[in-house]
Design an enzyme around this catalytic site. Sequence first.
Site, PDB file in Angstrom:
ATOM      1  N   TYR A 140       0.811  -1.228   0.000  1.00  0.00           N
ATOM      2  CA  TYR A 140       0.000   0.000   0.000  1.00  0.00           C
ATOM      3  C   TYR A 140       0.843   1.276   0.000  1.00  0.00           C
ATOM      4  CZ  TYR A 140      -4.205  -2.789   0.981  1.00  0.00           C
ATOM      5  OH  TYR A 140      -5.244  -3.674   0.934  1.00  0.00           O
ATOM      6  N   LYS A 195       5.248 -14.123   3.039  1.00  0.00           N
ATOM      7  CA  LYS A 195       5.290 -14.996   1.854  1.00  0.00           C
ATOM      8  C   LYS A 195       6.752 -15.062   1.429  1.00  0.00           C
ATOM      9  CE  LYS A 195       3.052 -17.539  -1.130  1.00  0.00           C
ATOM     10  NZ  LYS A 195       2.228 -18.719  -0.778  1.00  0.00           N
ATOM     11  N   ASP A 227      -0.742 -18.043   3.187  1.00  0.00           N
ATOM     12  CA  ASP A 227      -1.837 -18.945   2.804  1.00  0.00           C
ATOM     13  C   ASP A 227      -2.164 -19.900   3.962  1.00  0.00           C
ATOM     14  OD1 ASP A 227       0.710 -19.939   2.336  1.00  0.00           O
ATOM     15  OD2 ASP A 227       0.292 -20.724   0.331  1.00  0.00           O
ATOM     16  N   ASP A 251      -4.410  -5.922   6.111  1.00  0.00           N
ATOM     17  CA  ASP A 251      -5.723  -5.376   5.766  1.00  0.00           C
ATOM     18  C   ASP A 251      -6.703  -6.527   5.514  1.00  0.00           C
ATOM     19  OD1 ASP A 251      -7.770  -3.685   4.985  1.00  0.00           O
ATOM     20  OD2 ASP A 251      -7.009  -3.419   2.945  1.00  0.00           O
ATOM     21  N   ASP A 255      -9.636  -8.463   8.532  1.00  0.00           N
ATOM     22  CA  ASP A 255     -11.082  -8.578   8.300  1.00  0.00           C
ATOM     23  C   ASP A 255     -11.531 -10.026   8.496  1.00  0.00           C
ATOM     24  OD1 ASP A 255     -11.114  -5.871   7.607  1.00  0.00           O
ATOM     25  OD2 ASP A 255     -12.510  -6.182   5.944  1.00  0.00           O
TER      26      ASP A 255
HETATM   27  C1  IPM Z   1      -8.696  -0.305   6.553  1.00  0.00           C
HETATM   28  C2  IPM Z   1      -9.335   0.123   5.275  1.00  0.00           C
HETATM   29  C3  IPM Z   1      -8.485   1.142   4.561  1.00  0.00           C
HETATM   30  C4  IPM Z   1      -7.192   0.522   4.102  1.00  0.00           C
HETATM   31  C5  IPM Z   1      -9.183   1.786   3.374  1.00  0.00           C
HETATM   32  C6  IPM Z   1     -10.549   2.281   3.750  1.00  0.00           C
HETATM   33  C7  IPM Z   1      -8.346   2.892   2.798  1.00  0.00           C
HETATM   34  O1  IPM Z   1      -9.624  -0.952   4.453  1.00  0.00           O
HETATM   35  O2  IPM Z   1      -8.362   0.534   7.372  1.00  0.00           O
HETATM   36  O3  IPM Z   1      -8.526  -1.507   6.754  1.00  0.00           O
HETATM   37  O4  IPM Z   1      -7.031   0.164   2.968  1.00  0.00           O
HETATM   38  O5  IPM Z   1      -6.297   0.388   4.895  1.00  0.00           O
HETATM   39 MN    MN Z   2      -9.521  -2.853   5.523  1.00  0.00          MN
END
Ligand code: IPM
Ligand code: MN
Length: 364
Positions: A140, A195, A227, A251, A255
């Site tokens: 990122y 990885k 993985d 990221d 989740d």
């Molecule tokens: C997060 C989000 C952000 C990211 C987005 C909204 C820019 O997904 O904080 O996890 O990519 O980090």
């Molecule tokens: Mn996110």
Amino acid sequence: MKTYNIAVLRGDGIGPEIVDGALEVLETLQNHLGDFQLDYRFYEAGAACYQNTGENISAQTLQAIEKADAIFKGATGLPGVRKPDGTEAGMLGGMLRIPFDLYANLRPIRLFPNTATPLKDKAADGIDYYFLRENTEGLYLSRGIGVVTSEAVADTLMVTRKGCERISRLAFKLAREKKRGAPQDGKRRVTLIDKSNVLRSFAFFREIFLDVARQTPEIEAECLYVDAAAAALVTRPEHFQVVVTENMFGDILSDLSGATVGGLGMCPSANIGDRVAYFEPIHGTAPDIAGKGIANPVGQVRSAAMMLDYLGETRAAAMLEKAVWQAFENKRFALTPAGCIDGNMQTAVEALQDELKKIDSAKC
Ligand code: IPM
Ligand code: MN
């Protein structure tokens, strides 16, 4: 009385309503304890701000919030509000994390009582680990600066020695300071997810991680390929105490981790650097349910607890987290399968306030 200046970015979609809910809970907490005060200043930022001003956040606001003691943020961005290049407007991640050097994205993954997890036979606190995502480099880092031609596009994954070292150090510090070890065996353990069998950047990260690990032999260090880690976070989450990884892996996988403890609505986060920090839930703005009063405020409230902890108000932070625990334990409110409040958000806010008042502050 100790007073803190808090910059509040209420955000878009469900952001404003749950931020307001969290502020109500914070007010009850301050009244209950009576030994600290939060002074709020509110700023526009996000997709609505972009629509009104052409900017996600103004330079003036950035300057002002940088000076606050902490930043309390709601989710931002709306799928319908786009920039000319087609990407979503209102995304503040890169605009705060990179300039303020908020290199650590800390996401506690904890299973509360009576919360529906999609996993079988998991007890409350049977899942309880810190997900630590490197927040300023990795893939990122290329956010908005990738090389684009009409025939090909390249985003580069870069990690630096400094970046790998500081996030690894923080991971071991957390493993040492956290109240308990991994739920499965009580061990203090840091797991690097990478990885390194494929990419040199990850081999470099792993080498630095293992160097740092050697300095704290009392804490177990292990490495997992991403993985295999994706599977392990689902099949044996009780094994983990602190998990550390690169920005994009973090990221995605955080989740996934959030989903194992009843959804993203449950999960708070801290974005921390050496001078500045902001606190927000890990979920998005959920425009489909905005204004309906059914959003789950727990991630936002627990983000407030993380903020208090960062400010040094550790007792207040512990009380807030405890109130959330008690509210679930006493079934004061429930979540729908989609992760909304079954009923009304205000019921949840009032339940949290009520549970807070029951806590004897002397015992926290
Ligand atoms: C997060 C989000 C952000 C990211 C987005 C909204 C820019 O997904 O904080 O996890 O990519 O980090
Ligand atoms: Mn996110």
